[in-house]
Design an enzyme around this catalytic site. Structure first.
Site, PDB file in Angstrom:
ATOM      1  N   CYS A 333       0.806  -1.231   0.000  1.00  0.00           N
ATOM      2  CA  CYS A 333       0.000   0.000   0.000  1.00  0.00           C
ATOM      3  C   CYS A 333       0.836   1.276   0.000  1.00  0.00           C
ATOM      4  O   CYS A 333       0.522   2.225  -0.721  1.00  0.00           O
ATOM      5  CB  CYS A 333      -0.988  -0.013   1.159  1.00  0.00           C
ATOM      6  SG  CYS A 333      -0.255   0.158   2.799  1.00  0.00           S
ATOM      7  N   HIS A 401      -2.934   1.360   6.757  1.00  0.00           N
ATOM      8  CA  HIS A 401      -3.148   1.348   5.313  1.00  0.00           C
ATOM      9  C   HIS A 401      -2.893   2.756   4.798  1.00  0.00           C
ATOM     10  O   HIS A 401      -3.250   3.744   5.454  1.00  0.00           O
ATOM     11  CB  HIS A 401      -4.563   0.893   4.972  1.00  0.00           C
ATOM     12  CG  HIS A 401      -4.855   0.888   3.498  1.00  0.00           C
ATOM     13  ND1 HIS A 401      -3.996   0.326   2.579  1.00  0.00           N
ATOM     14  CD2 HIS A 401      -5.900   1.399   2.778  1.00  0.00           C
ATOM     15  CE1 HIS A 401      -4.504   0.467   1.369  1.00  0.00           C
ATOM     16  NE2 HIS A 401      -5.652   1.117   1.468  1.00  0.00           N
ATOM     17  N   ASP A 424      -7.415   5.612  -3.917  1.00  0.00           N
ATOM     18  CA  ASP A 424      -6.643   4.488  -3.381  1.00  0.00           C
ATOM     19  C   ASP A 424      -6.240   3.569  -4.526  1.00  0.00           C
ATOM     20  O   ASP A 424      -7.101   3.007  -5.215  1.00  0.00           O
ATOM     21  CB  ASP A 424      -7.479   3.721  -2.355  1.00  0.00           C
ATOM     22  CG  ASP A 424      -6.650   2.760  -1.517  1.00  0.00           C
ATOM     23  OD1 ASP A 424      -5.489   2.477  -1.894  1.00  0.00           O
ATOM     24  OD2 ASP A 424      -7.153   2.279  -0.482  1.00  0.00           O
ATOM     25  N   ASN A 464     -14.186   4.395   9.860  1.00  0.00           N
ATOM     26  CA  ASN A 464     -15.154   4.544  10.956  1.00  0.00           C
ATOM     27  C   ASN A 464     -16.063   3.340  11.153  1.00  0.00           C
ATOM     28  O   ASN A 464     -17.116   3.457  11.786  1.00  0.00           O
ATOM     29  CB  ASN A 464     -16.019   5.791  10.729  1.00  0.00           C
ATOM     30  CG  ASN A 464     -16.572   6.342  12.031  1.00  0.00           C
ATOM     31  OD1 ASN A 464     -16.049   6.061  13.111  1.00  0.00           O
ATOM     32  ND2 ASN A 464     -17.641   7.127  11.937  1.00  0.00           N
ATOM     33  N   ASP A 466     -17.627  -0.015  12.751  1.00  0.00           N
ATOM     34  CA  ASP A 466     -17.671  -0.624  14.085  1.00  0.00           C
ATOM     35  C   ASP A 466     -17.153  -2.058  13.988  1.00  0.00           C
ATOM     36  O   ASP A 466     -17.391  -2.746  12.989  1.00  0.00           O
ATOM     37  CB  ASP A 466     -19.105  -0.656  14.620  1.00  0.00           C
ATOM     38  CG  ASP A 466     -19.563   0.701  15.127  1.00  0.00           C
ATOM     39  OD1 ASP A 466     -18.739   1.630  15.159  1.00  0.00           O
ATOM     40  OD2 ASP A 466     -20.752   0.817  15.478  1.00  0.00           O
ATOM     41  N   GLU A 523     -14.338  10.706  17.689  1.00  0.00           N
ATOM     42  CA  GLU A 523     -14.902   9.456  18.192  1.00  0.00           C
ATOM     43  C   GLU A 523     -15.660   9.688  19.503  1.00  0.00           C
ATOM     44  O   GLU A 523     -15.228  10.445  20.373  1.00  0.00           O
ATOM     45  CB  GLU A 523     -13.793   8.427  18.432  1.00  0.00           C
ATOM     46  CG  GLU A 523     -13.234   7.826  17.160  1.00  0.00           C
ATOM     47  CD  GLU A 523     -14.181   6.840  16.502  1.00  0.00           C
ATOM     48  OE1 GLU A 523     -15.302   6.639  17.007  1.00  0.00           O
ATOM     49  OE2 GLU A 523     -13.807   6.269  15.462  1.00  0.00           O
TER      50      GLU A 523
END
Length: 767
Positions: A333, A401, A424, A464, A466, A523
């Site tokens: 990456c 990453h 990306d 983000n 979960d 957060e």
């Protein structure tokens, strides 16, 4: 012959011409060139009165115009036969040399043709046709080609040309047409002459009409003009590794044109930074069989190519790509992101690499990373249900990453969604059937607007998602009940290099910019939860995880001790704490495991484990520790020397299961790069590279990589074995060719230890 064959033939010819012009002519050669020019001038003066006017040559004033367009750093401008490098939306001056004194305004009609691609078209914006009428002022809009006459003196006609602010970027050429204005003149007097000079036209972040306009001068200097930077790697707290972008190297612009030609992007679309950046994200990898720049590999075996950790910059990669005409082995990456930065900055598109610590790879657009345990709390390995997965990882969390931010306007989105966009080039998931990603607007990601182009759901999950834990339960829908969610593990921190500042230390903080708030609200805030829940409502796969409440009775809290960094060679231990907040005794079972891991989060080799069971009284806390000595972990380390500690905890009476982990990178020594003399142009400069071997064994098959744009070409240097616990010290001499501030970068790899790096800023004075 196919379109790609024709494009490759054209580009290979272009590249061959550029490479043939490398080097600096000698004084004798320059004198011969001046003498030849004098003889030609005398010949044309003697014959000036005979025949119609003809264009003899066009002087594109490559160096002067490059300075005006902030393109004078490109090496192709300074070759013996200079290449023209300009920015769209700007003006440039040319001298047209005629064979005789001619009043073009009265006697002749002069047309200029600017052509782009194999089939240039005015209608499509890939051709500009300018008829010179003798005007001395521009009168067309900034989106059109225009020219004005500066001077018509003797046999020299000086013109100033306006480049449209929406012109496609890439390689252009020019032709001139000169014919008498008298309709009765002989048709043979018409002259059409194609110039063999390559004209590169780039994006222009300095121009307010350009879609890449960046108002901040310091930002433009950093994200367009800076040839070196830092890419953060590792677990929290990450280390910054210097990378040589080298966007001004002579091979890079031809490589960018080759890349865009092979992308299949229509020539008329190459003026739109949205489509160009998307094509770059597709072509820096080669997963679509389109002869992209890099082949990705996470196998650990790179014997038939170059290990990703061995690259110190992009120049050697681009050189190999252009010269051999096929993808380069190998990238991961941060290599993809480094090359993407090089290509974007070379084309004038503001760009920076961004590192996401604890980066989610969500494979089913659920906005969750799902962990499953059976009735006893043991982890269940599930197979991925759908989609393309080139690394075979399924849902996973990468320890880090790296992708890229690019700066542009977004006229295809509502107002306010321009600015930084994420792209990306690492081939993780397909988008529109190709391994490409972005541009995803930061604002769209931050607001959870999944419906906006491009690939917002994937980027949103990366920063983000979960982490949701499920336990097997035959009475529950889908056979699993939700235990709990970790809402703040993913996207722990997003880092990029701060504008203007660059420190030599790998763990320096002064040059680190935390850009987490650009991607998501802080957060734990209400805004962050609302954003994710709004996004979940737009995804069928996400609804179940965000709708089901936790069913477990939680009266024991577990936590795992974070480890920031351990120097390789040292012992360490990890500790889990169980805290009882309930009113009755609880029986707690804990299993602690340590293993090496790849940076993608995939497990590598087990190191050690320990377990225990004990009873917690109300309001009581206990801990379990697992010691990990150097002798146990060293032989199990893989690339990046990352260790993952995992704790499986279960409360017997309630069947509550909890899993926590901590991943950290075993720290390696930094390379000290030291200039032993004062640096001056043309004077040999002695450099010393050194570090202490922290291992109780000899390092073998040692290789030092040295790179410094503007200071030293990339070099691979095999060096001697390094003794156990001994010092590596290696001398190196270079000769600076120009004055200024430069950064010299070094990386070191051996059989026993890889991915060591270091750098030093070097000021070169005039001789």
């Amino acid at each position: 012959m196919t379109f790609f064959d024709r494009a490759d033939n054209y580009l290979n010819s272009l590249i061959d011409n550029i490479r043939a012009d490398l080097g600096v002519s000698t004084a004798a050669e320059r004198e011969r060139e001046r003498e030849d020019a004098r003889v030609i001038d005398e010949f044309h003066e003697a014959n000036a009165v005979a025949g119609p006017a003809k264009v003899l040559e066009v002087d594109f004033k490559a160096k002067q115009n490059a300075v005006d367009h902030k393109c004078d750093k490109y090496e192709v401008v300074h070759q013996r036969k200079p290449t023209v490098v300009l920015r769209r939306g700007g003006n440039f001056t040319i001298d047209i040399k005629l064979n005789k004194v001619t009043d073009v305004k009265k006697e002749y009609e002069l047309k200029l043709y600017f052509n782009f691609g194999n089939t240039p078209s005015v209608h499509k914006g890939t051709q500009g046709v300018i008829t010179m009428m003798g005007k001395t002022m521009f009168d067309k809009s900034h989106e059109e080609w225009d020219a004005r006459m500066v001077e018509n003196k003797g046999r020299i006609l000086t013109l100033e040309v306006q480049i449209p602010s929406i012109a496609p970027v890439g390689s252009w050429n020019m032709a001139t047409e000169l014919k008498p204005r008298d309709p009765a003149a002989d048709r043979s007097a018409r002259q059409l002459m194609r110039q063999d000079t390559t004209i590169y036209i780039l994006f222009n972040p300095w121009n307010k009409h350009d879609g890449t306009y960046m108002p901040d001068e310091n930002g433009r200097n950093e994200y367009v003009l800076n040839p070196v930077g830092k890419i953060w790697q590792g677990a929290y707290p990450a280390r910054g590794r210097h990378w040589s972008f080298g966007q001004f190297d002579d091979v890079v612009l031809p490589g960018c044109v080759l890349l865009l030609e092979r992308s299949g992007l229509r020539h008329e679309a190459r003026g739109d930074p949205i489509f160009v950046s998307r094509a770059i994200s597709k072509m820096v990898n080669s997963n679509d069989g389109d002869n992209g720049v890099l082949i990705g590999s996470w196998s650990g075996d790179y014997s038939d190519g170059t290990s990703p950790s061995q690259w110190a910059g992009s120049i050697k990669i681009m050189e190999e790509y252009v010269r051999r005409g096929r993808p380069v082995k190998y990238g991961q990456c941060w290599v993809f992101a480094g090359v993407t930065t090089t290509v974007c900055r070379a084309l004038g598109l503001p760009c920076r690499p961004v590192t996401n610590l604890n980066s989610a790879h969500d494979t089913d657009v659920s906005l969750t990373i799902d962990e499953y345990v059976d009735k006893k709390g043991e982890k269940i390995t599930t197979r991925r249900r759908s989609g393309a997965d080139p690394m075979g990882l399924g849902d996973s969390i990468w320890n880090f990453h790296v992708w890229n931010d690019v700066w542009m306007d977004r006229p295809d989105l509502p107002p306010g969604y321009g600015g930084w966009q994420a792209i990306d080039a690492t081939p993780q998931e397909t988008s529109d059937g190709m391994f490409q990603c972005g541009p995803a607007s930061h604002e769209a990601v931050r607001r959870g607007q999944m419906e906006l182009k491009y690939d917002v759901p994937f980027v949103l999950a990366e920063v983000n998602a979960d982490v949701v834990h499920w336990q097997e339960d035959e009475t529950a829908q889908d056979g699993f009940r939700k235990l709990f969610s970790n809402k703040n593990h993913v996207g722990r921190q997003l880092l990029t290099k701060k504008v203007g500042t660059m420190e030599s230390g790998n763990y320096a903080d002064d040059d680190k910019e935390d850009c987490t708030d650009l991607y998501k609200p802080p957060e734990g805030t209400k805004a962050e939860r609302v954003t994710l829940q709004m996004a979940a409502r737009r995804s069928r796969n996400a609804r179940h995880a965000f709708r089901f409440p936790s069913l477990a009775e939680e009266d024991v809290n577990f936590s795992i001790e974070d480890i920031d960094r351990i120097m390789i060679g040292q012992d360490f231990s990890v500790t889990v704490k169980a805290e009882h907040i309930g009113e009755v005794n609880r029986t707690v079972q804990i299993v602690l495991k340590a293993g090496s891991t790849y940076y993608t989060g995939a497990p590598a080799k087990p190191i050690t484990e320990a377990g225990g069971e004990f009873v917690l009284k109300p309001k009581e806390s206990k801990t379990l520790s697992l010691p990990v000595p150097y002798s146990q972990y060293y032989s199990k380390l893989v690339e990046h020397a990352m260790v993952k500690m995992v704790a499986h905890c279960r409360v017997e009476e309630t069947s509550y299961a909890w899993m926590g982990d901590d991943c950290f990178e075993i720290t390696k020594p930094a390379i000290l790069v030291k200039a032993l003399d004062k640096a001056a142009v043309g004077r040999p400069l002695k450099i010393e590279f050194s570090f202490l071997n922290p291992l109780p064994e000899k390092m073998t098959e040692c290789v030092l990589e040295v790179d410094g744009p503007g200071l030293s070409r990339p070099k691979t240097i095999p060096i001697s074995d390094v003794p156990a616990n001994g010092e590596m010290k290696w001398p190196y001499t270079l000769v600076p060719r120009k004055a200024g501030e430069f950064v010299l970068i070094a990386t070191f790899n051996s059989t026993q230890l890889v991915n060591l790096s270091g750098s030093s800023s070097i000021t070169v004075a005039e001789a």
